[in-house]
Write an enzyme that holds these catalytic residues in place. Structure first.
Site, PDB file in Angstrom:
ATOM      1  N   VAL A  37       0.820  -1.219   0.000  1.00 22.06           N
ATOM      2  CA  VAL A  37       0.000   0.000   0.000  1.00 22.06           C
ATOM      3  C   VAL A  37       0.848   1.262   0.000  1.00 22.06           C
ATOM      4  O   VAL A  37       0.323   2.365  -0.053  1.00 22.06           O
ATOM      5  CB  VAL A  37      -0.992   0.028   1.200  1.00 22.06           C
ATOM      6  CG1 VAL A  37      -1.994  -1.099   1.121  1.00 22.06           C
ATOM      7  CG2 VAL A  37      -0.248  -0.020   2.543  1.00 22.06           C
ATOM      8  N   GLY A  38       2.156   1.118   0.039  1.00 15.76           N
ATOM      9  CA  GLY A  38       3.019   2.301   0.022  1.00 15.76           C
ATOM     10  C   GLY A  38       4.461   1.914  -0.225  1.00 15.76           C
ATOM     11  O   GLY A  38       4.896   0.835   0.183  1.00 15.76           O
ATOM     12  N   LYS A  39       5.181   2.773  -0.909  1.00 25.50           N
ATOM     13  CA  LYS A  39       6.585   2.505  -1.237  1.00 25.50           C
ATOM     14  C   LYS A  39       7.331   3.826  -1.214  1.00 25.50           C
ATOM     15  O   LYS A  39       6.781   4.851  -1.634  1.00 25.50           O
ATOM     16  CB  LYS A  39       6.624   1.926  -2.659  1.00 25.50           C
ATOM     17  CG  LYS A  39       7.726   0.944  -2.918  1.00 25.50           C
ATOM     18  CD  LYS A  39       7.559   0.369  -4.324  1.00 25.50           C
ATOM     19  CE  LYS A  39       8.808  -0.322  -4.736  1.00 25.50           C
ATOM     20  NZ  LYS A  39       8.908  -1.688  -4.582  1.00 25.50           N
ATOM     21  N   GLY A  40       8.527   3.840  -0.703  1.00 27.06           N
ATOM     22  CA  GLY A  40       9.304   5.084  -0.676  1.00 27.06           C
ATOM     23  C   GLY A  40      10.742   4.784  -0.339  1.00 27.06           C
ATOM     24  O   GLY A  40      11.154   3.625  -0.320  1.00 27.06           O
ATOM     25  N   ARG A  41      11.486   5.865  -0.019  1.00 29.40           N
ATOM     26  CA  ARG A  41      12.901   5.674   0.342  1.00 29.40           C
ATOM     27  C   ARG A  41      13.022   4.841   1.605  1.00 29.40           C
ATOM     28  O   ARG A  41      14.002   4.163   1.820  1.00 29.40           O
ATOM     29  CB  ARG A  41      13.548   7.033   0.591  1.00 29.40           C
ATOM     30  CG  ARG A  41      13.793   7.786  -0.696  1.00 29.40           C
ATOM     31  CD  ARG A  41      14.359   9.164  -0.409  1.00 29.40           C
ATOM     32  NE  ARG A  41      13.836  10.110  -1.382  1.00 29.40           N
ATOM     33  CZ  ARG A  41      13.992  11.415  -1.330  1.00 29.40           C
ATOM     34  NH1 ARG A  41      14.648  11.955  -0.337  1.00 29.40           N
ATOM     35  NH2 ARG A  41      13.475  12.202  -2.246  1.00 29.40           N
ATOM     36  N   TYR A  42      11.987   4.934   2.456  1.00 27.67           N
ATOM     37  CA  TYR A  42      12.022   4.229   3.740  1.00 27.67           C
ATOM     38  C   TYR A  42      11.882   2.712   3.578  1.00 27.67           C
ATOM     39  O   TYR A  42      12.219   1.947   4.461  1.00 27.67           O
ATOM     40  CB  TYR A  42      10.867   4.737   4.634  1.00 27.67           C
ATOM     41  CG  TYR A  42       9.497   4.467   4.022  1.00 27.67           C
ATOM     42  CD1 TYR A  42       8.864   3.249   4.207  1.00 27.67           C
ATOM     43  CD2 TYR A  42       8.854   5.432   3.234  1.00 27.67           C
ATOM     44  CE1 TYR A  42       7.621   2.999   3.627  1.00 27.67           C
ATOM     45  CE2 TYR A  42       7.626   5.183   2.655  1.00 27.67           C
ATOM     46  CZ  TYR A  42       7.009   3.971   2.852  1.00 27.67           C
ATOM     47  OH  TYR A  42       5.789   3.713   2.261  1.00 27.67           O
ATOM     48  N   ASP A 102       9.961  14.370  12.499  1.00 34.17           N
ATOM     49  CA  ASP A 102       9.641  14.240  11.068  1.00 34.17           C
ATOM     50  C   ASP A 102       8.122  14.247  10.880  1.00 34.17           C
ATOM     51  O   ASP A 102       7.564  13.427  10.147  1.00 34.17           O
ATOM     52  CB  ASP A 102      10.268  12.968  10.483  1.00 34.17           C
ATOM     53  CG  ASP A 102      10.347  13.021   8.956  1.00 34.17           C
ATOM     54  OD1 ASP A 102      10.165  14.123   8.392  1.00 34.17           O
ATOM     55  OD2 ASP A 102      10.570  11.971   8.328  1.00 34.17           O
ATOM     56  N   GLU A 160       8.841  -0.268   2.260  1.00 28.21           N
ATOM     57  CA  GLU A 160       7.478  -0.514   1.770  1.00 28.21           C
ATOM     58  C   GLU A 160       6.522  -0.681   2.938  1.00 28.21           C
ATOM     59  O   GLU A 160       6.935  -1.095   4.020  1.00 28.21           O
ATOM     60  CB  GLU A 160       7.446  -1.815   0.959  1.00 28.21           C
ATOM     61  CG  GLU A 160       8.224  -1.742  -0.329  1.00 28.21           C
ATOM     62  CD  GLU A 160       8.273  -3.087  -1.054  1.00 28.21           C
ATOM     63  OE1 GLU A 160       7.841  -4.109  -0.475  1.00 28.21           O
ATOM     64  OE2 GLU A 160       8.758  -3.094  -2.188  1.00 28.21           O
ATOM     65  N   VAL A 161       5.231  -0.371   2.680  1.00 34.34           N
ATOM     66  CA  VAL A 161       4.197  -0.705   3.669  1.00 34.34           C
ATOM     67  C   VAL A 161       3.224  -1.666   2.998  1.00 34.34           C
ATOM     68  O   VAL A 161       2.777  -1.426   1.869  1.00 34.34           O
ATOM     69  CB  VAL A 161       3.436   0.541   4.182  1.00 34.34           C
ATOM     70  CG1 VAL A 161       2.334   0.130   5.151  1.00 34.34           C
ATOM     71  CG2 VAL A 161       4.380   1.507   4.871  1.00 34.34           C
TER      72      VAL A 161
HETATM   73  N1  ADE Z   1       0.504   3.430   5.357  1.00 35.17           N
HETATM   74  C1  ADE Z   1       1.508   3.558   6.220  1.00 35.17           C
HETATM   75  N2  ADE Z   1       1.186   3.031   7.403  1.00 35.17           N
HETATM   76  C2  ADE Z   1      -0.070   2.557   7.290  1.00 35.17           C
HETATM   77  C3  ADE Z   1      -0.976   1.938   8.185  1.00 35.17           C
HETATM   78  N3  ADE Z   1      -0.628   1.675   9.438  1.00 35.17           N
HETATM   79  N4  ADE Z   1      -2.187   1.626   7.755  1.00 35.17           N
HETATM   80  C4  ADE Z   1      -2.514   1.908   6.479  1.00 35.17           C
HETATM   81  N5  ADE Z   1      -1.724   2.478   5.593  1.00 35.17           N
HETATM   82  C5  ADE Z   1      -0.508   2.817   5.996  1.00 35.17           C
END
Ligand code: ADE
Length: 504
Positions: A205-210, A327, A212-213
């Site tokens: 659900v997410g990707k970045g320098r840090y 941050d 992935e989520v």
């Molecule tokens: N993106 C980053 N952290 C999340 C989380 N805990 N729940 C849903 N999306 C996210």
């Protein structure tokens, strides 16, 4: 929750620990008598064999492992509960054909070598000891469970607690069972590890320098799994340390479940497991949503409440040091289904305790996000040895987050497009120097649309923002002052709605 289920997770933790001890120690030389079959999904076996003092076979809720460990910890061998089975043996590949008994509570289906009599006695004594300890643990946890509920009735996010089936514990319930007072922090390390390894990753659900989520599932419930990139391992260490040592359960701080470090094909995987919020980050949410003034107020107030909790040192029995985030930004804030937000990412946080007289700034080479940096960070005049300085930089960033929210708030039928702070003054991914020119040299501030002055809630939030953006950090509002001012507006708006209803 059934105490058996909790015991299941605890004991699974202990059993899953066994292969690690082997993997970590690789056995003392005089231990490496037996060649054993080695099978696990962690990639720690070499040619499907290993050498150790004892060969083992474990079966934990359907997951099998074979391996070896040192003679000195052979007491880990005794134990067979519903949902677990562990069997040890000595001899060349003696763990090759062991399988769990049909009802997984008795003897293995292959016959192990006959143990010498003295060892039989030791085994029986250990089994008795383990049973007694388990019964005491169950009774103790039941007692704690009752007292915890009395102490902290609202301590978990009700939306996240649903029982998927039968006797399975939800992670909210596991937290409740362990609801630790005093030093009360995360779950025991082995339990976190076991939980993390039972997660199935569903979607990124997410990707970045840090890194992935991912959205994952644990016992049928959604969880968020942040997988840290190897270059950001210091953020994982810091966040894990803080969640495990500080009592941080709060509605407006992202709820922690577990941290786990695994080794796969000689690379390290770092996981942080937290509550999952399907609306995603505030940054994502603002791209596609506009808000009514009351919802804007609720969001701003919830972020301020989270920040007050972080910034405040508590010196009672529920002791907590003060924490500055360093941050804060809309990408590090999540939106909950109830319209409130919670603050995430403690990877850069600094910790301070006046009562214990320490300031711990950590040793993370990462710096905050340039776009959100306060003037004193950009001109490098920040007093790095004074904790207050870090709180003041959080307040600068809080004002910018409020600005992002208010742009998307409808007043007089108008809301602006989502834009990041200083979008009109610096390019995307601005450099340190570009930000410094705008914020320190030219002393520019984000522009505020005229419509905001014509609504009582929005004009009050505009006033707060301006007081978060003073060049002089000591002149800025504190998080507590922001919270109090917004709470007052919240009461006033409830009052006017009630009054309006009465008038109608
Ligand atoms: N993106 C980053 N952290 C999340 C989380 N805990 N729940 C849903 N999306 C996210």
């Amino acid at each position: 929750m059934g105490s058996t289920a909790l015991l299941t997770v605890v004991l699974a933790g202990v059993l899953l620990w066994i292969p690690t001890i082997h993997a970590d120690n690789h056995g003392a030389k005089n231990d490496e008598k037996h060649l054993c079959i080695c099978e696990n999904d962690k990639g720690t076996c070499k040619n499907e064999t290993c050498r150790g003092g004892v060969c083992f076979y474990t079966w934990v809720q359907g997951r099998e492992e074979r391996g070896c460990f040192s003679e000195s910890i052979r007491e880990q061998c005794s134990g067979s509960f519903e949902g677990f089975f562990v069997h040890c043996c000595r001899g060349h590949k003696c763990n090759a054909f062991v399988t769990p008994p049909p009802n997984n509570s008795g003897e293995p289906t292959t016959t192990p070598p006959e143990p010498p009599r003295s060892e039989l006695w030791i085994a029986v004594s250990l089994l008795l000891l383990l049973t007694t300890v388990s019964v005491c643990l169950v009774l103790f946890l039941r007692y704690r469970h009752a007292t915890c509920r009395l102490r902290d009735p609202e301590d978990h996010d009700a939306a996240m607690v649903k029982v998927p089936s039968g006797d399975e514990p939800t992670y909210g319930e596991i937290f409740d069972e362990f609801c630790t007072s005093g030093s009360g922090t995360g779950l025991p390390y082995l339990v976190q590890r076991t939980m993390a390894r039972q997660i199935s990753l569903v979607a990124c659900v997410g990707k970045g320098r840090y890194g992935e989520v991912w959205r994952g599932t644990w016992m049928g419930e959604s969880v968020a799994v942040k997988i840290f990139s190897s270059r950001d391992e210091q953020s994982w260490f810091r966040e894990t340390e803080i969640y495990n040592t500080v009592q941080l359960r709060h509605d407006n701080i992202l709820g922690f479940i577990a941290s786990d470090m695994t080794s796969k094909n000689s690379s390290t995987q770092l996981w942080l497991v937290t509550h999952f919020h399907e609306l995603g980050s505030l940054y994502d949410f603002l791209q596609y949503s506009s808000l009514e003034p009351e919802s804007c107020l609720k969001m701003c107030l919830s972020v301020a409440c989270g920040l007050v909790h972080l910034h405040t040192e508590i010196v009672s029995s529920q002791e907590k040091p003060a924490i500055a985030h360093r941050d804060l930004k809309s990408r590090n804030i999540l939106v909950k289904r109830n319209g409130q937000c919670c603050i995430a990412d403690l990877g850069l946080a600094v910790i301070h305790s006046q009562s214990h007289d320490y300031l711990d700034v950590g040793n993370n080479p990462r710096v905050g996000t340039k776009r959100y940096m306060a003037p004193e960070v950009l001109d490098e005049n920040i007093r790095v040895d004074v904790f207050e300085s870090y709180k003041q930089t959080d307040i600068w960033a809080l004002g910018l987050v409020f600005w992002e929210i208010t742009r998307r708030t409808i007043v007089n039928g108008i809301a602006e497009e989502y834009r990041p702070p200083f979008f009109d003054l610096v390019p995307s991914d601005p450099s340190f120097e570009e930000m410094k020119k705008v914020v320190c040299v030219d002393q520019q501030r984000p522009s505020l649309h005229n419509r905001l002055h014509s609504h009582p809630i929005l004009s009050a939030i505009v006033k707060i923002m301006k007081e978060c953006w003073y060049q002089n950090p000591t002149a800025r509002l504190t998080a507590l002052r922001v919270k109090k001012t917004l709470s007052k507006l919240d009461l006033d708006s409830d009052y006017s709605i009630e009054k309006l209803k009465r008038d109608i």
